[in-house]
Structure formats: C-alpha cells, structure tokens
Design an enzyme around this catalytic site. Sequence first.
Site, PDB file in Angstrom:
ATOM      1  N   ARG A  77      39.344 -46.118  -9.301  1.00 52.30           N
ATOM      2  CA  ARG A  77      38.000 -45.639  -9.698  1.00 52.30           C
ATOM      3  C   ARG A  77      36.876 -46.234  -8.849  1.00 52.30           C
ATOM      4  O   ARG A  77      35.715 -46.210  -9.232  1.00 52.30           O
ATOM      5  CB  ARG A  77      37.713 -45.899 -11.179  1.00 52.30           C
ATOM      6  CG  ARG A  77      38.683 -45.196 -12.094  1.00 52.30           C
ATOM      7  CD  ARG A  77      38.096 -44.971 -13.468  1.00 52.30           C
ATOM      8  NE  ARG A  77      39.049 -44.254 -14.291  1.00 52.30           N
ATOM      9  CZ  ARG A  77      39.976 -44.844 -15.034  1.00 52.30           C
ATOM     10  NH1 ARG A  77      40.049 -46.153 -15.071  1.00 52.30           N
ATOM     11  NH2 ARG A  77      40.804 -44.122 -15.739  1.00 52.30           N
ATOM     12  N   LYS A 132      27.944 -39.819   2.250  1.00 50.59           N
ATOM     13  CA  LYS A 132      28.769 -38.612   2.159  1.00 50.59           C
ATOM     14  C   LYS A 132      30.185 -39.000   2.563  1.00 50.59           C
ATOM     15  O   LYS A 132      30.414 -39.412   3.704  1.00 50.59           O
ATOM     16  CB  LYS A 132      28.247 -37.505   3.079  1.00 50.59           C
ATOM     17  CG  LYS A 132      27.076 -36.736   2.491  1.00 50.59           C
ATOM     18  CD  LYS A 132      26.744 -35.508   3.322  1.00 50.59           C
ATOM     19  CE  LYS A 132      25.602 -34.723   2.703  1.00 50.59           C
ATOM     20  NZ  LYS A 132      25.154 -33.593   3.548  1.00 50.59           N
ATOM     21  N   GLU A 191      22.276 -35.148  17.013  1.00 52.25           N
ATOM     22  CA  GLU A 191      21.744 -35.547  15.695  1.00 52.25           C
ATOM     23  C   GLU A 191      20.467 -36.380  15.882  1.00 52.25           C
ATOM     24  O   GLU A 191      19.557 -36.324  15.050  1.00 52.25           O
ATOM     25  CB  GLU A 191      22.789 -36.341  14.895  1.00 52.25           C
ATOM     26  CG  GLU A 191      24.075 -35.575  14.573  1.00 52.25           C
ATOM     27  CD  GLU A 191      23.921 -34.478  13.508  1.00 52.25           C
ATOM     28  OE1 GLU A 191      22.831 -34.343  12.915  1.00 52.25           O
ATOM     29  OE2 GLU A 191      24.912 -33.746  13.285  1.00 52.25           O
ATOM     30  N   LYS A 195      16.994 -41.230   9.064  1.00 55.16           N
ATOM     31  CA  LYS A 195      18.018 -40.773   8.110  1.00 55.16           C
ATOM     32  C   LYS A 195      17.979 -41.611   6.833  1.00 55.16           C
ATOM     33  O   LYS A 195      18.044 -41.079   5.717  1.00 55.16           O
ATOM     34  CB  LYS A 195      19.409 -40.827   8.752  1.00 55.16           C
ATOM     35  CG  LYS A 195      20.476 -40.507   7.724  1.00 55.16           C
ATOM     36  CD  LYS A 195      21.672 -39.788   8.199  1.00 55.16           C
ATOM     37  CE  LYS A 195      22.467 -39.316   6.979  1.00 55.16           C
ATOM     38  NZ  LYS A 195      23.774 -38.799   7.286  1.00 55.16           N
ATOM     39  N   GLU A 225      21.134 -34.728  -1.974  1.00 53.13           N
ATOM     40  CA  GLU A 225      20.739 -33.470  -1.317  1.00 53.13           C
ATOM     41  C   GLU A 225      20.239 -32.385  -2.276  1.00 53.13           C
ATOM     42  O   GLU A 225      20.627 -31.228  -2.187  1.00 53.13           O
ATOM     43  CB  GLU A 225      21.929 -32.944  -0.489  1.00 53.13           C
ATOM     44  CG  GLU A 225      21.475 -32.032   0.644  1.00 53.13           C
ATOM     45  CD  GLU A 225      22.591 -31.671   1.613  1.00 53.13           C
ATOM     46  OE1 GLU A 225      23.171 -32.605   2.218  1.00 53.13           O
ATOM     47  OE2 GLU A 225      22.865 -30.483   1.763  1.00 53.13           O
ATOM     48  N   ARG A 228      16.724 -34.119   1.514  1.00 56.69           N
ATOM     49  CA  ARG A 228      17.903 -34.382   2.369  1.00 56.69           C
ATOM     50  C   ARG A 228      18.336 -33.116   3.127  1.00 56.69           C
ATOM     51  O   ARG A 228      18.986 -33.201   4.159  1.00 56.69           O
ATOM     52  CB  ARG A 228      19.055 -34.960   1.534  1.00 56.69           C
ATOM     53  CG  ARG A 228      20.223 -35.405   2.406  1.00 56.69           C
ATOM     54  CD  ARG A 228      21.219 -36.293   1.707  1.00 56.69           C
ATOM     55  NE  ARG A 228      22.276 -36.687   2.616  1.00 56.69           N
ATOM     56  CZ  ARG A 228      23.127 -37.671   2.415  1.00 56.69           C
ATOM     57  NH1 ARG A 228      23.032 -38.387   1.314  1.00 56.69           N
ATOM     58  NH2 ARG A 228      24.056 -37.967   3.297  1.00 56.69           N
ATOM     59  N   ASN A 257      19.851 -30.804   7.501  1.00 55.45           N
ATOM     60  CA  ASN A 257      20.662 -29.628   7.847  1.00 55.45           C
ATOM     61  C   ASN A 257      20.043 -28.806   8.973  1.00 55.45           C
ATOM     62  O   ASN A 257      20.605 -27.781   9.365  1.00 55.45           O
ATOM     63  CB  ASN A 257      20.861 -28.735   6.608  1.00 55.45           C
ATOM     64  CG  ASN A 257      21.692 -29.444   5.553  1.00 55.45           C
ATOM     65  OD1 ASN A 257      22.491 -30.312   5.888  1.00 55.45           O
ATOM     66  ND2 ASN A 257      21.486 -29.106   4.292  1.00 55.45           N
ATOM     67  N   HIS A 317      22.126 -26.931  11.527  1.00 56.90           N
ATOM     68  CA  HIS A 317      23.512 -26.950  11.076  1.00 56.90           C
ATOM     69  C   HIS A 317      24.002 -25.616  10.508  1.00 56.90           C
ATOM     70  O   HIS A 317      25.212 -25.386  10.480  1.00 56.90           O
ATOM     71  CB  HIS A 317      23.725 -28.066  10.044  1.00 56.90           C
ATOM     72  CG  HIS A 317      23.828 -29.430  10.673  1.00 56.90           C
ATOM     73  ND1 HIS A 317      22.771 -30.008  11.351  1.00 56.90           N
ATOM     74  CD2 HIS A 317      24.858 -30.316  10.762  1.00 56.90           C
ATOM     75  CE1 HIS A 317      23.152 -31.199  11.802  1.00 56.90           C
ATOM     76  NE2 HIS A 317      24.406 -31.406  11.463  1.00 56.90           N
ATOM     77  N   HIS A 320      27.149 -24.790  12.383  1.00 55.83           N
ATOM     78  CA  HIS A 320      28.493 -24.702  11.790  1.00 55.83           C
ATOM     79  C   HIS A 320      29.153 -23.364  12.135  1.00 55.83           C
ATOM     80  O   HIS A 320      30.377 -23.294  12.305  1.00 55.83           O
ATOM     81  CB  HIS A 320      28.433 -24.881  10.268  1.00 55.83           C
ATOM     82  CG  HIS A 320      28.269 -26.319   9.863  1.00 55.83           C
ATOM     83  ND1 HIS A 320      27.662 -26.709   8.689  1.00 55.83           N
ATOM     84  CD2 HIS A 320      28.632 -27.471  10.480  1.00 55.83           C
ATOM     85  CE1 HIS A 320      27.642 -28.033   8.617  1.00 55.83           C
ATOM     86  NE2 HIS A 320      28.228 -28.527   9.689  1.00 55.83           N
ATOM     87  N   HIS A 342      31.238 -31.544  17.399  1.00 58.12           N
ATOM     88  CA  HIS A 342      30.248 -31.174  16.385  1.00 58.12           C
ATOM     89  C   HIS A 342      28.821 -31.132  16.938  1.00 58.12           C
ATOM     90  O   HIS A 342      28.084 -30.169  16.727  1.00 58.12           O
ATOM     91  CB  HIS A 342      30.347 -32.180  15.223  1.00 58.12           C
ATOM     92  CG  HIS A 342      29.304 -32.002  14.176  1.00 58.12           C
ATOM     93  ND1 HIS A 342      29.303 -30.934  13.308  1.00 58.12           N
ATOM     94  CD2 HIS A 342      28.207 -32.751  13.860  1.00 58.12           C
ATOM     95  CE1 HIS A 342      28.254 -31.032  12.495  1.00 58.12           C
ATOM     96  NE2 HIS A 342      27.575 -32.126  12.804  1.00 58.12           N
TER      97      HIS A 342
HETATM   98  N1  GLY Z   1      24.852 -35.180   7.854  1.00 56.08           N
HETATM   99  C1  GLY Z   1      23.776 -34.807   7.040  1.00 56.08           C
HETATM  100  C2  GLY Z   1      23.656 -35.640   5.821  1.00 56.08           C
HETATM  101  O1  GLY Z   1      24.196 -36.747   5.772  1.00 56.08           O
HETATM  102  O2  GLY Z   1      23.060 -35.219   4.879  1.00 56.08           O
END
Ligand code: GLY
Length: 349
Positions: free
Chosen positions: A109, A131, A173, A213, A223, A227, A231, A234, A238, A252
């Site tokens: 956990r 993330k 980025e 960031k 997000e 946040r 994007n 992206h 993507h 990427h």
């Molecule tokens: N890579 C974008 C974020 O961490 O939200």
Amino acid sequence: MSPQKVIISDKLDRTLEEAISECEHDMIFVLADETTADCCLPVVEDFGCLKDAKRIVIEATDAHKDFASLMTVWKHLSEGGATRHTLLINIGGGMVTDLGGFAASTFKRGINYINIPTTLLSMVDASVGGKTGINFLGLKNEIGVFNNAKSVILDTEFLKTLDVENMLSGYAEMLKHGLINNEKMLGELLSFDIEKPNLEELKRMVAESVAVKQRIVTEDPTEKSIRKALNLGHTAGHAFESLALKRKPVLHGYAVAWGLIVELYLSAIKTGFPSEKMHQTARFILDHYGKMNITCDDYPTLLELMTHDKKNVAGIINFTLLGGVGDILINQTATKEEIYEALDFYRES
Ligand code: GLY
C-alpha cells in the site's frame, strides 16, 4: 499528496545521504534499467549511504514499462524482505522513475521512494510531479497513480554522457516550459546551443525549467486545472508519436516539438499568439529536430489519434493553447478545418 523536494545537486553522495536520512527506513533497494545499470549505477553504488542497498535491474526502453517489469520489481522487494518501511531509489530515465514510482506506490500500500533522473527528459519532466505508472494493452501510461517521490535529486553531471538526440528530446519539454512561462526564458532557450551545450549554463536552465514545472504541479497536483498547461504541444505531439510507432518510432520530445508547431499555429489563428514568435519557435524546432514527413492522407489518422487522446472529455479534443508567451489557455478546442490548416502549416514549413 505529500510534498516533494526537488534538489539540484553538486555533490550527489551528500545530497542523497541527506534525502535518505529524511525517510525513516529499514532497508534500501535501488532500481535501474540495463542501460543505467551500466552507466549510472556505478556512480552511486560506492556511496556509503548505499553500501547495504539491494539492486534491482529491469530491461530498458519504454517497451518494458509494463506489467512484467512491474512484477519483477515487486518480486525483488517481496523476496528481498522489503517491508512497509523500506525505501526505493529509482535511478534512470522516465521509464525507470515512472515504473519504480508506481511499484513503490503500490507495494504494501505504498513505500517511500526517491528519484534520481539521469536523462534531460526525466530531469525536467518525468521524475517531477508524482505521475507514476506503466503502459498497458498498448496504451501509454494506462495504469498508474499520482504519488510524489519524497525527493527528486538532479545531478546534471549525468548529462555529460547523454547523446544529442536524447538531449534534444528533453529540451522540447524545456521549450514548452519557456512558452508557458515568459519571454525571457523562451528567448534564452531559442538562442542556446543545445547540440553543443555549455553544461554550466544548461544546469542553470534546467533548474529554471524544473521550477516552472514544480510551481504548476504544486498548485494543481492531479491535473484538474492549471497542470493542463503542461500538455501544451502534447495533443498533436502524442498523435505524431503514435503515427510514428506504425512507421519508425521517434523519441517523445521530438513528437512534442512537432506538436508545439501545430499547437502554436492554432494559438496564432485562434487565440492571438504573436505570429512572429510562432515562426521563430517553429524555425528553431525545424532546424534542430527536422520533421516527420506526413501527407494530407495522414490527416484523418492524426485527427483520429487526437480524438482518442486520454485528456479529452466526451470525445472533444482538448488543447492547451496560448494567447501569448506565458498566457496559458486551458480547455481549448479546434474544428477539423482548423486542425487540418495547422497540419498544412507544419507540412509546408
Ligand atoms: N508531463 C506532464 C505532467 O507531468 O503533467
């Protein structure tokens, strides 16, 4: 979500020792992939603070950011006697920090983890902001949780051995962070020689980029709102990345860079982004990243890929656009005609 410390380090052994001492622990495991096990693990393995650490090595590349590698990590932890008080240290690119972060977040956990990113992409993006996850059924980052590392330690010495393509991938980025932050930062990025970088300069720029960031993810960790600024580039990016998978996979950051061209064009025609800034940024990207060749016949596929982006709600394509450098407009959409016009601009640039 518990807060995350991001430390730019000149003295990795001392910084890591301090970060470890801030996490009560009974044992330490260090996770690397086969690439970082060769080139980065030897840098840290002799540190006194890691003398009793157990190592876990998984296969490298995004293709192995999967359930099998996750099970390998859980198995090593479980069979190695890890408890709820064990600490996991992830050393590597985004694949290792994402997967290791997820393994730590789910084992018993949740146990504490520390990230030591070793690529530019993971320093300025992947390792910061909690993330974590794996790819599943061919879908990127399909399974995962938001959960911060206790500390993220950035040592730009690792960049000395990074190849130019991976340097450029991370730099895309950084360009994004410049675009959502301010003119000064963007101007510096557009005049920096990333292919023959001055590492002292780059270190300062990495720190600035991570601070952008860090500010955004602290304000909106999961997000729901701002946040989404991260994007930028992206949604189209993507789509380029997925199309490339069917031809010749691209890193990427290259796909993000091309996505920035498309989304800055949309910003210019829809939300007033200055055309001359858009051209300047597109020129930098084309000069350094080249271009993935597409034809008009690819437009329906690219549109379809954008329609299935997981950031969309009710099938409506969700873009982050800009009204100017630093003027972030989230939850924007565009018509098929506008998107095709932006793809024309990319194709003809
Ligand atoms: N890579 C974008 C974020 O961490 O939200």
